[in-house]
Design a protein around this motif. Structure first.
Motif, PDB file in Angstrom:
ATOM      1  N   GLY A 114       0.770  -1.228   0.000  1.00  0.00           N
ATOM      2  CA  GLY A 114       0.000   0.000   0.000  1.00  0.00           C
ATOM      3  C   GLY A 114       0.805   1.284   0.000  1.00  0.00           C
ATOM      4  N   MET A 115       2.126   1.181  -0.063  1.00  0.00           N
ATOM      5  CA  MET A 115       2.973   2.384  -0.050  1.00  0.00           C
ATOM      6  C   MET A 115       3.715   2.571  -1.372  1.00  0.00           C
ATOM      7  N   GLY A 116       3.442   1.720  -2.341  1.00  0.00           N
ATOM      8  CA  GLY A 116       4.130   1.786  -3.618  1.00  0.00           C
ATOM      9  C   GLY A 116       5.126   0.660  -3.762  1.00  0.00           C
ATOM     10  N   VAL A 117       5.586   0.472  -4.987  1.00  0.00           N
ATOM     11  CA  VAL A 117       6.533  -0.591  -5.306  1.00  0.00           C
ATOM     12  C   VAL A 117       7.633  -0.008  -6.174  1.00  0.00           C
ATOM     13  N   VAL A 118       8.874  -0.156  -5.731  1.00  0.00           N
ATOM     14  CA  VAL A 118      10.037   0.242  -6.513  1.00  0.00           C
ATOM     15  C   VAL A 118      10.475  -0.967  -7.326  1.00  0.00           C
ATOM     16  N   ILE A 119      10.641  -0.761  -8.629  1.00  0.00           N
ATOM     17  CA  ILE A 119      11.076  -1.839  -9.513  1.00  0.00           C
ATOM     18  C   ILE A 119      12.443  -1.481 -10.071  1.00  0.00           C
ATOM     19  N   LEU A 120      13.416  -2.353  -9.813  1.00  0.00           N
ATOM     20  CA  LEU A 120      14.778  -2.179 -10.313  1.00  0.00           C
ATOM     21  C   LEU A 120      15.047  -3.258 -11.353  1.00  0.00           C
ATOM     22  N   THR A 121      15.747  -2.903 -12.412  1.00  0.00           N
ATOM     23  CA  THR A 121      16.019  -3.843 -13.498  1.00  0.00           C
ATOM     24  C   THR A 121      17.511  -3.945 -13.763  1.00  0.00           C
ATOM     25  N   ASP A 122      17.895  -5.041 -14.441  1.00  0.00           N
ATOM     26  CA  ASP A 122      19.316  -5.211 -14.757  1.00  0.00           C
ATOM     27  C   ASP A 122      19.686  -4.683 -16.137  1.00  0.00           C
ATOM     28  N   LEU A 123      18.985  -5.070 -17.185  1.00  0.00           N
ATOM     29  CA  LEU A 123      19.385  -4.740 -18.551  1.00  0.00           C
ATOM     30  C   LEU A 123      18.209  -4.194 -19.355  1.00  0.00           C
ATOM     31  N   GLY A 124      18.519  -3.709 -20.555  1.00  0.00           N
ATOM     32  CA  GLY A 124      17.583  -2.993 -21.406  1.00  0.00           C
ATOM     33  C   GLY A 124      16.223  -3.596 -21.630  1.00  0.00           C
ATOM     34  N   ALA A 126      14.613  -5.710 -19.910  1.00  0.00           N
ATOM     35  CA  ALA A 126      13.864  -5.741 -18.647  1.00  0.00           C
ATOM     36  C   ALA A 126      13.178  -4.393 -18.440  1.00  0.00           C
ATOM     37  N   VAL A 127      13.883  -3.320 -18.773  1.00  0.00           N
ATOM     38  CA  VAL A 127      13.309  -1.979 -18.688  1.00  0.00           C
ATOM     39  C   VAL A 127      12.095  -1.879 -19.609  1.00  0.00           C
ATOM     40  N   LEU A 128      12.237  -2.357 -20.835  1.00  0.00           N
ATOM     41  CA  LEU A 128      11.138  -2.294 -21.799  1.00  0.00           C
ATOM     42  C   LEU A 128       9.919  -3.093 -21.318  1.00  0.00           C
ATOM     43  N   THR A 129      10.160  -4.248 -20.714  1.00  0.00           N
ATOM     44  CA  THR A 129       9.056  -5.068 -20.211  1.00  0.00           C
ATOM     45  C   THR A 129       8.316  -4.342 -19.098  1.00  0.00           C
ATOM     46  N   VAL A 130       9.064  -3.735 -18.172  1.00  0.00           N
ATOM     47  CA  VAL A 130       8.429  -2.997 -17.068  1.00  0.00           C
ATOM     48  C   VAL A 130       7.687  -1.779 -17.611  1.00  0.00           C
ATOM     49  N   LYS A 131       8.293  -1.061 -18.551  1.00  0.00           N
ATOM     50  CA  LYS A 131       7.607   0.104 -19.136  1.00  0.00           C
ATOM     51  C   LYS A 131       6.300  -0.305 -19.806  1.00  0.00           C
ATOM     52  N   ALA A 132       6.292  -1.441 -20.483  1.00  0.00           N
ATOM     53  CA  ALA A 132       5.068  -1.927 -21.119  1.00  0.00           C
ATOM     54  C   ALA A 132       4.001  -2.234 -20.070  1.00  0.00           C
ATOM     55  N   LEU A 133       4.399  -2.850 -18.964  1.00  0.00           N
ATOM     56  CA  LEU A 133       3.447  -3.142 -17.888  1.00  0.00           C
ATOM     57  C   LEU A 133       2.891  -1.854 -17.283  1.00  0.00           C
ATOM     58  N   LEU A 134       3.748  -0.872 -17.086  1.00  0.00           N
ATOM     59  CA  LEU A 134       3.295   0.403 -16.535  1.00  0.00           C
ATOM     60  C   LEU A 134       2.330   1.099 -17.494  1.00  0.00           C
ATOM     61  N   ALA A 135       2.602   0.998 -18.793  1.00  0.00           N
ATOM     62  CA  ALA A 135       1.746   1.636 -19.795  1.00  0.00           C
ATOM     63  C   ALA A 135       0.363   0.987 -19.850  1.00  0.00           C
ATOM     64  N   GLU A 136       0.307  -0.324 -19.588  1.00  0.00           N
ATOM     65  CA  GLU A 136      -0.980  -1.025 -19.594  1.00  0.00           C
ATOM     66  C   GLU A 136      -1.876  -0.535 -18.467  1.00  0.00           C
ATOM     67  N   GLY A 137      -1.262  -0.103 -17.378  1.00  0.00           N
ATOM     68  CA  GLY A 137      -2.008   0.536 -16.311  1.00  0.00           C
ATOM     69  C   GLY A 137      -2.674  -0.348 -15.289  1.00  0.00           C
ATOM     70  N   ASP A 138      -2.983  -1.593 -15.613  1.00  0.00           N
ATOM     71  CA  ASP A 138      -3.707  -2.422 -14.646  1.00  0.00           C
ATOM     72  C   ASP A 138      -2.957  -3.690 -14.262  1.00  0.00           C
ATOM     73  N   GLU A 139      -1.751  -3.847 -14.764  1.00  0.00           N
ATOM     74  CA  GLU A 139      -0.977  -5.052 -14.475  1.00  0.00           C
ATOM     75  C   GLU A 139      -0.162  -4.931 -13.186  1.00  0.00           C
ATOM     76  N   LEU A 140       0.183  -3.699 -12.813  1.00  0.00           N
ATOM     77  CA  LEU A 140       1.005  -3.464 -11.627  1.00  0.00           C
ATOM     78  C   LEU A 140       0.197  -2.695 -10.591  1.00  0.00           C
ATOM     79  N   PRO A 141       0.548  -2.830  -9.309  1.00  0.00           N
ATOM     80  CA  PRO A 141      -0.178  -2.106  -8.258  1.00  0.00           C
ATOM     81  C   PRO A 141      -0.043  -0.593  -8.430  1.00  0.00           C
ATOM     82  N   ASP A 142      -1.020   0.141  -7.907  1.00  0.00           N
ATOM     83  CA  ASP A 142      -0.907   1.593  -7.875  1.00  0.00           C
ATOM     84  C   ASP A 142       0.371   1.964  -7.133  1.00  0.00           C
ATOM     85  N   GLY A 143       1.065   2.951  -7.650  1.00  0.00           N
ATOM     86  CA  GLY A 143       2.305   3.377  -7.002  1.00  0.00           C
ATOM     87  C   GLY A 143       3.513   2.570  -7.418  1.00  0.00           C
ATOM     88  N   ALA A 144       3.368   1.690  -8.396  1.00  0.00           N
ATOM     89  CA  ALA A 144       4.543   0.967  -8.893  1.00  0.00           C
ATOM     90  C   ALA A 144       5.368   1.930  -9.729  1.00  0.00           C
TER      91      ALA A 144
END
Length: 136
Positions: free
Chosen positions: A66-76, A78-96
């Motif tokens: 309930g306080m947010g989620v910090v996501i750290l990645t290793d390589l490029g 992985a960044v693209l996968t997380v960005k895609a999840l964030l763009a979808e809007g409903d795959e990650l908790p609020d505050g991710a």
């Protein structure tokens, strides 16, 4: 500590064993006792090298307090996968939040800071500050 509102940490690596090892290292360096929630999300669904949006989403849900989620990645990618999840809007908790920080040092700094009860901005700042750690 599991009922306490804390920032969660997700460690996304192309390798399951690497993500698990960095999570274990961060837990150990954060004192070895109870810490803020941290979850590895490494490799593909079948255990290969790569990233999995399903594993990342599951790890984020697992550490969300309930306080947010910090996501750290290793390589490029992985960044693209997380960005895609964030763009979808409903795959990650609020505050991710995807945080641009060194994977190992940032994970340790983020977990230590999150374990104090710090807010999402402070946890992100601690992880980012790890870029300034000098080794020589």
């Amino acid at each position: 500590m599991s009922d306490e509102k804390l920032v969660g940490i997700v460690l996304v690596s192309h390798s399951g064993p690497v993500a698990e090892a960095v999570a274990a290292l961060a837990r150990g360096l954060a004192g070895g006792g109870e810490t803020a929630p941290v979850a590895p999300a490494g490799g593909t669904d079948d255990g290969g090298l790569g990233t999995s949006s399903d594993l990342i989403a599951a790890a984020a849900a697992q550490v969300d307090r309930g306080m947010g989620v910090v996501i750290l990645t290793d390589l490029g990618s992985a960044v693209l996968t997380v960005k895609a999840l964030l763009a979808e809007g409903d795959e990650l908790p609020d505050g991710a939040r995807l945080v641009d920080a060194p994977f190992v040092e940032g994970a340790v700094a983020a977990l230590v800071t999150a374990s104090t009860g710090a807010d999402l901005d402070a946890v992100e700042a601690a992880a980012v500050e790890a870029y300034s750690y000098r080794k020589v």
